[in-house]
Design an enzyme around this catalytic site. Structure first.
Site, short mmCIF file in Angstrom:
data_model
loop_
_atom_site.label_atom_id
_atom_site.label_comp_id
_atom_site.label_asym_id
_atom_site.label_seq_id
_atom_site.Cartn_x
_atom_site.Cartn_y
_atom_site.Cartn_z
CG ASN A 114 -0.47 -0.25 2.51
OD1 ASN A 114 0.51 -0.97 2.68
ND2 ASN A 114 -1.07 0.36 3.51
CB CYS A 131 -5.36 -1.38 -1.62
SG CYS A 131 -6.71 -0.68 -0.66
CD GLU A 182 -5.17 -6.06 -0.99
OE1 GLU A 182 -4.77 -4.87 -0.98
OE2 GLU A 182 -5.75 -6.58 -0.03
CB CYS A 205 -10.78 -2.98 0.71
SG CYS A 205 -10.28 -2.20 -0.83
N1 THU Z 1 -5.28 -1.46 2.59
C1 THU Z 1 -4.74 -2.29 1.65
O1 THU Z 1 -3.62 -2.10 1.20
N2 THU Z 1 -5.49 -3.35 1.24
C2 THU Z 1 -6.75 -3.63 1.68
O2 THU Z 1 -7.40 -4.52 1.16
C3 THU Z 1 -7.29 -2.87 2.82
C4 THU Z 1 -6.58 -1.63 3.18
C5 THU Z 1 -4.48 -0.32 3.01
C6 THU Z 1 -5.01 1.01 2.54
C7 THU Z 1 -4.46 1.94 3.57
O3 THU Z 1 -3.16 2.34 3.18
C8 THU Z 1 -4.34 1.10 4.84
O4 THU Z 1 -4.44 -0.25 4.41
C9 THU Z 1 -5.42 1.38 5.87
O5 THU Z 1 -6.67 1.33 5.30
#
Ligand code: THU
Length: 160
Positions: free
Chosen positions: A62, A73, A75, A112
């Site tokens: 992320n 994110c 992913e 997410c």
């Molecule tokens: N985040 C991800 O990288 N993947 C997800 O599926 C959920 C959330 C990251 C986004 C943000 O930088 C941090 O986690 C908190 O939400």
């Protein structure tokens, strides 16, 4: 009128040591990616590792931004890297791990909703399921056999 059951099947591993060894290797790569996350605001670091059918491993973490919604994110960073650098090469597996300096993440962290939507388009296009494994920093690992099993009643290009 009728009611239907929408069933999602998942496999739960007690911890990483129960995973097949090739998936453990991929999880180690996801941990490497996680450690490279740029998450100064949430302190929540996520790492994703994609295995492509050509055996290439694509990593993503992320990437946050002071203008919060401009962050991304892990992913989607990973799947867009794959789509950009290896267009048309199928994705076999996606492995996800998350950790935080605020708390011990000992529960599996699934992708997410926006990531599920994004990933679903790649799975649909490649006509083969993407296996997904996700965990926190420690503890149980969840495996689902496909992305679409995480996203029932999804929206796709057939509506357009
Ligand atoms: N985040 C991800 O990288 N993947 C997800 O599926 C959920 C959330 C990251 C986004 C943000 O930088 C941090 O986690 C908190 O939400």
């Amino acid at each position: 009128m009728k009611k239907i059951d929408v069933v999602a099947t998942a496999t739960i591993y007690e911890d990483v040591s129960e995973l097949p060894s090739d998936v453990q290797t991929l999880m180690n790569k996801a941990v490497e990616a996680r450690n490279q996350a740029y998450a100064p605001y949430s302190k929540f670091k996520v790492g994703a590792a994609l295995l492509l059918e050509n055996n290439q491993v694509i990593l993503g973490s992320n990437q946050e931004n002071a203008a919060y919604p401009s962050g991304m994110c892990a992913e989607r960073v990973a799947i867009w890297k794959a789509g950009s650098d290896y267009p048309g090469v199928k994705v076999k597996q996606l492995v996800i791990t998350a950790s935080s300096t605020n708390t011990k993440v000992d529960r599996p962290v699934g992708p997410c909703g926006a990531c599920r939507q994004t990933l679903s388009e790649y799975e649909i296009n490649q006509k083969e399921p993407i296996e997904i494994y996700f965990m926190g920093e420690v503890g149980k690992v969840v495996k689902t056999a496909s992305l679409l099993s995480l996203l029932p009643f999804s929206f796709d290009s057939t509506y357009l």
